[in-house]
Every structure is written in C-alpha cells, then in structure tokens.
Design a protein around this motif. Structure first.
Motif, short mmCIF file in Angstrom:
data_model
loop_
_atom_site.label_atom_id
_atom_site.label_comp_id
_atom_site.label_asym_id
_atom_site.label_seq_id
_atom_site.Cartn_x
_atom_site.Cartn_y
_atom_site.Cartn_z
N GLY A 114 36.39 4.59 52.13
CA GLY A 114 37.80 4.64 52.47
C GLY A 114 38.61 3.57 51.76
N MET A 115 39.82 3.33 52.22
CA MET A 115 40.64 2.29 51.63
C MET A 115 41.35 1.50 52.73
N GLU A 116 41.63 0.25 52.44
CA GLU A 116 42.32 -0.61 53.40
C GLU A 116 43.82 -0.30 53.38
N VAL A 117 44.39 -0.11 54.55
CA VAL A 117 45.83 0.10 54.68
C VAL A 117 46.39 -1.05 55.51
N GLU A 130 49.42 -6.11 53.13
CA GLU A 130 49.04 -6.63 51.82
C GLU A 130 48.78 -5.51 50.83
N THR A 131 48.06 -4.46 51.27
CA THR A 131 47.69 -3.40 50.32
C THR A 131 48.82 -2.40 50.10
N LEU A 132 49.70 -2.21 51.07
CA LEU A 132 50.86 -1.34 50.84
C LEU A 132 51.84 -1.97 49.85
N ALA A 133 51.88 -3.29 49.84
CA ALA A 133 52.58 -4.05 48.79
C ALA A 133 54.05 -3.68 48.63
N GLU A 134 54.75 -3.44 49.73
CA GLU A 134 56.16 -3.05 49.62
C GLU A 134 57.02 -4.15 48.99
N ASP A 180 45.57 -11.01 41.98
CA ASP A 180 44.79 -11.28 43.19
C ASP A 180 43.80 -10.16 43.49
N HIS A 181 44.14 -8.95 43.08
CA HIS A 181 43.32 -7.79 43.49
C HIS A 181 42.66 -7.07 42.32
N ILE A 182 42.80 -7.59 41.12
CA ILE A 182 42.31 -6.85 39.96
C ILE A 182 40.80 -6.67 39.98
N HIS A 183 40.10 -7.59 40.69
CA HIS A 183 38.64 -7.48 40.74
C HIS A 183 38.14 -6.73 41.97
N ASP A 184 39.08 -6.10 42.70
CA ASP A 184 38.67 -5.32 43.87
C ASP A 184 38.00 -4.01 43.48
#
Length: 478
Positions: free
Chosen positions: A384-387, A390-394, A414-418
């Motif tokens: 799945g994915m985290e909602v 932070e992840t919605l990034a509005e 910050d998230h490029i290595h996720d």
C-alpha cells in the motif's frame, strides 16, 4: 470479517469467506473423529486414549471437542528469535516470512556450473548466503550432506549452519536420539536450556506419513519438543488424487486433519507449547504420476488453507516459492514470482521453498538471490501507500504551483530514496544484452561475492569448539 481473518497487508487475496472456512475446519474435525488416523507411536496413542480418544490397535479417533480444545490451547502467535535472543519472526496474522527448502540432494556447482550431489560445505555456504539477504527470514540446511555418514547427516547439517548465521533456523531430525544431540548444540549456542526455552531460535520440521498416518518417530519428536516447550512445524503434504481427494476442498480438509492430529498430541503433552500447523498442496501430473508445483490449483489450495488456519487463529507454514523447472528460465521465473506474490497476498506466515527446482529435487543458490530481490519488489507492491499530511504534500504543491517542477524541492530530496530500486534485475535494452552478464550469471556472481566475505556474524570460538565436540561424539556413537 473476524479479527483473526484480518491482515496488515493492504493488498489481500481471500479465497474463502468465514462460512466456507468454518465448513472446511469442521470437516477436518469430523475426519479425525469419524475416520480417525493411524498412529504408530504407543505413547501418543496412550496420551490420546487418556484424553478421550477412541483407540483400536493403531487406529485412533479423536473427538471433535478434543481437537477444538487443542486449537484453543495452542498459541495464536509464535515468536522465533535470533540466536542472540532478539525477536526475529512473529508468526501472527498479517506477518509474512520467507525461507529456503530443506535437505535438497542436488545442487549447481558454483565454479563449474555442473549439477552434482550436495555436501556438508554447501549447507555452510547456503547459511552464509542467506544470512546476508534481507528478505530471507530464516536459514535451514537447504542442501543435504552426502559426504557424511547417513546416520548423522541431520546433525552434521546443523553443525554446518549454526556458526554461519544468527537468523532463526529450521532443521530436521531423523530420530529422537539424534534430536538430543541437536539440542545439545542449541543449548551451547543459547547458553543454557532455560534461555533456549524462553527464546527459541529454531523450529523442527516434522512430517506425518500422509494421508492420516503418523510415524512412530515423528510423534516421538513432537512429544519430545512439547516437553521442551520447543517449536515444531508439522507439515502434511497432500497430492490431489494421490494422498488425498482430487478435489481441492477435500485435499485441504484431509491435510488439515493430519496436521491437527499432531497439534492435539502436542497440546496434551504441554498446553500452550508453540506449534505451527501446515498443509502443503501438491498437484499430481496424472500422465507421469509426478508431483508438480507449477499449477494454479496449488496456489488456490494453499491460499484457501491460509484462510482456514487464520480463521482458526493458528500460525502456519506453506509451500510457496518452488518450480518444476530444472533450469533458470522464463518458466521458473514465472513460477517463483507468482508463488511469492500469492504468498504475500494470502498472508501465509512461513513460506518454504526458496532455491528449490524440480519440485524440490534440485537447488540453485542463484535462485535464492533472485527470490530475495523479487520479494523486495513484491513487498512494495502489496504494502500500500502512506496517506498523511507529509505524503499528500499540499504545501509543496501550492509552493511549486501550476506548471512547476518538483525536482529541486527539499520535500523531493527528503523522499527520493523512498522508492524501491532494482539491484541485479535492472531492465536492459537489446543493445546492452551483449555487453553485460546474463541474469543467472549475474546472480551467481553475487553469490560468490557474498561467500567471499565469509561469515558476517561469527560465533564465539568457545561455542564453536563445543559444537565441534558434540559433532565428534555423535559421529563416534551413531
């Protein structure tokens, strides 16, 4: 959906609903009560007789009420530790782990590429390899030791792998007498019998003689393990139309009856002792009468079995990860990938067969590296994915605005290595294929690189010396 039917994996493949799970479970209970099973072990028969089982010679009929009692008494979660006493595997609903097959007799030689009989050193190398792979959760003597006396092969294989890994260990034993030597080894590693019982880092693979027949020594081992409060996985293996009905539902029910008979004995000896139920499903090619692990019915039956065991609240093991193919080819890659995917979707706690080819007759170390990478991919696919805020990034979207580029944003950094990245299984163009090693060659090269580094987590010298002493004594006495 009951609590025990839930899984922590967002992507979930459920074959049976609760009503169907109840029907299959009740069928397994009735098989034990009405048909019964042959139990060759006299002590197990006496234990069942005292608990209300109907015993006539070696035939034992186990009341439904007694089997249900055992299911209630058995732990719903079994924890396996690493050899240092840290929790390593929680066999609970939604927790999925992968490990190798055990005691395969033929292997690819890493240097020559030729097929040969496996030897004791192969078990040590397999342990070093699997200890280094993050998606392989436990280690076993996945190859047999043909270069030692047959009477001590099980002890020798354990002697080979214990110094080479700190991960949990799946092992086998050919007799209770040999099991005692093996427990001496386990206690030497753990430091004491008490610490071993508190934080077991091993699980014994024991098998009935399907269908509905339980060997003298297999039951003796279950009794021994229960008295030591030590985990066992009791693996029934049903071939549709051969050792069980040709229908999937009947095959699942009779296999569950086999493993539940072992559970009942185990819980009568020591209520609450850790026990892992299991029912492997095997198709049978009626043209050749050989077992096949490449049919979709096997996957459906295994997933259905997972549903029923989860419904019953029991930790369980299944056979996902093998192939009938004898070479690393498109068929093998498909078989392995679809089985590993199904195991994650069905939430099977322990998935057994990494490295296995030709339905378990042949092993490839390169395959274990391949499976390790495929599992990494599939964990992302089923996770799945985290909602979240932070992840919605509005706020980032508003700052960049329409038509903007996100590449240089701090949020991107910050998230490029996720994201999951392929290691050996990178796509390549047709122009590249002649310039880089083939996939299997690359996998074998990675195996050699890992083995060249040697043991990553060595045992203390004094413990290795104790293991050597136990092995020498076993060779002299058996």
């Amino acid at each position: 959906m009951s609590e025990t039917m839930q899984t922590k994996h967002p992507a979930f493949y459920q074959t049976l609903n609760q009503e169907e799970c109840a029907k299959v479970a009740e069928s397994a209970y009735r098989i034990l009560e009405n048909t019964g099973c042959i139990i060759h072990n006299a002590e197990a028969r006496e234990i069942l007789h005292k608990a209300g089982g109907a015993v006539e010679g070696e035939l034992v009929k186990i009341p439904v009420s007694l089997t249900k009692w055992a299911v209630e008494k058995a732990p719903s979660v079994v924890t396996l530790y690493d050899r240092e006493g840290n929790p390593a595997m929680d066999l609970a609903p939604g927790k999925v782990y992968f490990g190798p097959a055990i005691t395969i007799t033929q292997i690819d030689d890493l240097e020559t590429g030729k097929r040969r009989a496996s030897v004791k050193a192969d078990s040590a190398n397999a342990a070093i390899l699997m200890d280094a792979l993050e998606n392989v959760s436990w280690v076993s003597p996945c190859t047999s030791a043909s270069d030692v006396k047959a009477s001590v092969a099980d002890i020798a294989e354990l002697h080979a792998i214990l110094p080479c890994t700190r991960k949990p260990v799946m092992y086998w034993s050919q007799s209770v007498h040999n099991l005692e030597y093996q427990f001496e080894m386990f206690e030497a590693v753990a430091g004491s019998a008490e610490r071993l019982a508190e934080r077991p880092f091993m699980v014994n693979l024991v098998c009935p003689m399907d269908p509905l027949t339980h060997t003298d020594d297999g039951m003796a081992q279950l009794i021994y393990l229960a008295r030591r409060n030590s985990p066992a996985v009791y693996i029934a293996g049903i071939g549709f139309g051969l050792s069980g009905p040709i229908t999937m539902a009947g095959g699942v029910a009779i296999g569950m009856a086999d493993t539940l008979a072992g559970l009942v004995v185990s819980q009568l000896v020591n209520p609450g002792t850790p026990f892992i139920v299991s029912k492997f499903s095997d198709n049978v090619d009626m043209r050749t009468m050989s077992v096949t692990h490449s049919n979709p019915e096997m996957l459906v039956a295994n997933a259905a079995t997972a549903d029923v065991f989860r419904y019953m609240g029991l930790p369980f093991c299944s056979n996902f990860g093998g192939t009938d193919s004898g070479s690393f080819d498109q068929i093998a890659a498909f078989d392995k990938s679809i089985q590993l995917y199904t195991s994650l979707l069905s939430g099977t706690n322990m998935n057994f067969a990494l490295g296995a080819y030709e339905s378990g007759a042949y092993a490839k170390f390169a395959d274990i590296v391949f499976n390790n990478e495929i599992i990494g991919f599939l964990k992302v696919l089923t996770g799945g994915m985290e909602v979240s805020e932070e992840t919605l990034a509005e706020d980032v979207i508003q700052e960049v605005g329409p038509g903007g580029v996100f590449l240089s944003e701090e949020h991107t950094l910050d998230h490029i290595h996720d994201f999951w990245e392929a290691d050996l299984l990178k796509p390549r163009t047709s122009r590249q294929t002649g310039e880089v090693p083939g996939v299997e060659e690359g996998l074998n090269q990675r195996v050699k690189e890992i083995l060249a580094k040697g043991i990553t987590h060595p045992l203390k010298a004094e413990i290795v010396e104790k293991l050597d002493g136990i092995m020498a004594r076993a060779e002299a006495e058996l």
